[in-house]
Design a protein around this motif. Structure first.
Motif, PDB file in Angstrom:
ATOM      1  N   PHE A 115       0.829  -1.202   0.000  1.00  0.00           N
ATOM      2  CA  PHE A 115       0.000   0.000   0.000  1.00  0.00           C
ATOM      3  C   PHE A 115       0.869   1.259   0.000  1.00  0.00           C
ATOM      4  N   PRO A 116       1.639   1.479  -1.044  1.00  0.00           N
ATOM      5  CA  PRO A 116       2.503   2.666  -1.100  1.00  0.00           C
ATOM      6  C   PRO A 116       1.674   3.951  -1.060  1.00  0.00           C
ATOM      7  N   GLY A 117       2.169   4.922  -0.305  1.00  0.00           N
ATOM      8  CA  GLY A 117       1.461   6.195  -0.182  1.00  0.00           C
ATOM      9  C   GLY A 117       0.416   6.209   0.912  1.00  0.00           C
ATOM     10  N   GLU A 118       0.058   5.036   1.454  1.00  0.00           N
ATOM     11  CA  GLU A 118      -0.937   4.980   2.536  1.00  0.00           C
ATOM     12  C   GLU A 118      -0.215   4.983   3.885  1.00  0.00           C
ATOM     13  N   THR A 129      -6.993   2.102   0.822  1.00  0.00           N
ATOM     14  CA  THR A 129      -7.541   0.855   1.355  1.00  0.00           C
ATOM     15  C   THR A 129      -7.474   0.814   2.874  1.00  0.00           C
ATOM     16  N   THR A 130      -6.316   1.172   3.444  1.00  0.00           N
ATOM     17  CA  THR A 130      -6.177   1.141   4.900  1.00  0.00           C
ATOM     18  C   THR A 130      -7.068   2.198   5.557  1.00  0.00           C
ATOM     19  N   GLY A 131      -7.259   3.325   4.876  1.00  0.00           N
ATOM     20  CA  GLY A 131      -8.154   4.348   5.415  1.00  0.00           C
ATOM     21  C   GLY A 131      -9.585   3.874   5.456  1.00  0.00           C
ATOM     22  N   SER A 132      -9.997   3.087   4.464  1.00  0.00           N
ATOM     23  CA  SER A 132     -11.367   2.577   4.453  1.00  0.00           C
ATOM     24  C   SER A 132     -11.578   1.518   5.537  1.00  0.00           C
ATOM     25  N   ILE A 133     -10.489   0.848   5.922  1.00  0.00           N
ATOM     26  CA  ILE A 133     -10.592  -0.117   7.025  1.00  0.00           C
ATOM     27  C   ILE A 133     -10.743   0.612   8.357  1.00  0.00           C
ATOM     28  N   GLY A 134     -10.026   1.713   8.510  1.00  0.00           N
ATOM     29  CA  GLY A 134     -10.087   2.479   9.759  1.00  0.00           C
ATOM     30  C   GLY A 134      -9.079   1.958  10.766  1.00  0.00           C
ATOM     31  N   LYS A 135      -9.544   1.510  11.909  1.00  0.00           N
ATOM     32  CA  LYS A 135      -8.657   0.996  12.940  1.00  0.00           C
ATOM     33  C   LYS A 135      -7.947  -0.255  12.437  1.00  0.00           C
ATOM     34  N   LEU A 136      -6.608  -0.239  12.507  1.00  0.00           N
ATOM     35  CA  LEU A 136      -5.806  -1.354  12.011  1.00  0.00           C
ATOM     36  C   LEU A 136      -5.305  -2.252  13.138  1.00  0.00           C
ATOM     37  N   ALA A 137      -4.789  -1.643  14.214  1.00  0.00           N
ATOM     38  CA  ALA A 137      -4.197  -2.428  15.295  1.00  0.00           C
ATOM     39  C   ALA A 137      -4.113  -1.591  16.564  1.00  0.00           C
ATOM     40  N   ALA A 167     -10.818  -7.797   6.611  1.00  0.00           N
ATOM     41  CA  ALA A 167     -10.420  -7.404   5.251  1.00  0.00           C
ATOM     42  C   ALA A 167      -9.323  -8.293   4.678  1.00  0.00           C
ATOM     43  N   VAL A 168      -8.344  -8.696   5.513  1.00  0.00           N
ATOM     44  CA  VAL A 168      -7.175  -9.415   4.968  1.00  0.00           C
ATOM     45  C   VAL A 168      -6.954 -10.767   5.638  1.00  0.00           C
ATOM     46  N   GLY A 169      -7.850 -11.184   6.508  1.00  0.00           N
ATOM     47  CA  GLY A 169      -7.697 -12.469   7.170  1.00  0.00           C
ATOM     48  C   GLY A 169      -6.900 -12.365   8.460  1.00  0.00           C
ATOM     49  N   SER A 170      -6.613 -13.503   9.057  1.00  0.00           N
ATOM     50  CA  SER A 170      -5.878 -13.556  10.319  1.00  0.00           C
ATOM     51  C   SER A 170      -4.558 -12.790  10.207  1.00  0.00           C
ATOM     52  N   THR A 171      -4.269 -11.949  11.197  1.00  0.00           N
ATOM     53  CA  THR A 171      -3.100 -11.066  11.129  1.00  0.00           C
ATOM     54  C   THR A 171      -2.342 -11.076  12.449  1.00  0.00           C
ATOM     55  N   ASN A 172      -1.034 -11.238  12.349  1.00  0.00           N
ATOM     56  CA  ASN A 172      -0.150 -11.117  13.508  1.00  0.00           C
ATOM     57  C   ASN A 172       0.556  -9.771  13.443  1.00  0.00           C
ATOM     58  N   VAL A 173       0.535  -9.047  14.565  1.00  0.00           N
ATOM     59  CA  VAL A 173       1.132  -7.710  14.613  1.00  0.00           C
ATOM     60  C   VAL A 173       2.330  -7.717  15.561  1.00  0.00           C
ATOM     61  N   HIS A 174       3.443  -7.158  15.104  1.00  0.00           N
ATOM     62  CA  HIS A 174       4.626  -6.990  15.957  1.00  0.00           C
ATOM     63  C   HIS A 174       5.173  -5.588  15.749  1.00  0.00           C
ATOM     64  N   MET A 175       5.507  -4.914  16.875  1.00  0.00           N
ATOM     65  CA  MET A 175       6.084  -3.569  16.804  1.00  0.00           C
ATOM     66  C   MET A 175       7.441  -3.582  17.489  1.00  0.00           C
ATOM     67  N   SER A 176       8.444  -3.040  16.812  1.00  0.00           N
ATOM     68  CA  SER A 176       9.809  -3.046  17.344  1.00  0.00           C
ATOM     69  C   SER A 176       9.938  -2.051  18.491  1.00  0.00           C
ATOM     70  N   ASP A 177      10.777  -2.407  19.480  1.00  0.00           N
ATOM     71  CA  ASP A 177      11.025  -1.514  20.604  1.00  0.00           C
ATOM     72  C   ASP A 177      11.856  -0.311  20.162  1.00  0.00           C
TER      73      ASP A 177
END
Length: 218
Positions: free
Chosen positions: A48-51, A92-100, A146-156
């Motif tokens: 999603f370049p630009g999003e 696309t991500t804006g139309s989803i709204g809350k992501l994580a 929207a995209v199925g099961s998703t695992n989220v990881h954020m670096s410290d």
């Protein structure tokens, strides 16, 4: 009679003494804080370049402790944790709204300079370092829908911090505290999805942390 008057005068003087911070003192503060990210987001790549994403504010309690190594120099360590939500802005991500969502634990150590030792109003400034841990990251129901099961990881994150504050006496031990910090904080969020593969977004959070509360000198 003179002895009684002297005792009253001494008691009044002690009661009116400011809650001075001296060498060896420990200052314990309990604050309500608002963590307001000043985020600068990169693109969600490669899909999603630009999003880009935005991150919401959070209000939570906080506790900190300061040890005065001299009359003017103190070391402060804060302990608090806040929860934040990342949302899409456009496309696309804006139309989803809350992501994580994620919990954030940002222990911060600052060296403070207290220019005024005596007085009922005592400002201070500080600078130091911060290490931020992101934990309990979770994809939103909307994103997984929207995209199925998703695992989220954020670096410290490791960065610097600036601080300014004010202690205002209530009595000889207690005081009101106002405090504001700027924290250099960056993270890369990795979203491993079922249908969209692995997506990454780099976010410079750099929050302002503003707090108000009560302190006590020991």
């Amino acid at each position: 009679m003179k002895v009684l008057m002297l005792a009253v005068a001494v008691s009044a003087t002690v009661a009116s003494m400011p809650a001075q911070a001296r060498q060896g003192d420990v200052l314990l503060r309990m604050r309500a804080i608002m963590v307001a990210p000043n985020e600068k987001s990169g693109s969600v790549l490669p899909g999603f370049p630009g999003e880009k994403v935005k991150v919401d504010n959070s209000v939570m309690p906080e506790i900190d402790i300061t040890y005065m190594v001299t009359d003017h120099i103190g070391f402060e360590l804060i302990a608090a944790t806040t929860k934040h939500t990342a949302s899409g802005i456009t496309g696309t991500t804006g139309s989803i709204g809350k992501l994580a969502s994620t919990w954030v634990l940002p222990p911060t150590l600052t060296v403070q300079y207290h220019p005024i030792v005596e007085g009922s109003v005592r400002p201070y400034v500080g600078a130091g370092v911060n290490y931020t841990l992101f934990y309990s990251e979770k994809a939103s129901d909307a994103l997984e829908g929207a995209v199925g099961s998703t695992n989220v990881h954020m670096s410290d994150s490791f960065g610097w911090a600036l601080q300014a504050g004010l202690d205002i006496d209530i009595n000889d031990r207690m005081f009101v505290n106002l405090d504001v910090k700027y924290i250099d904080m960056d993270t890369t969020a990795r979203l491993s999805t079922t249908s969209a593969g692995v997506q990454r977004v780099r976010v410079h959070l750099d929050p302002i942390v503003a707090g108000a509360g009560i302190g006590m000198r020991f």
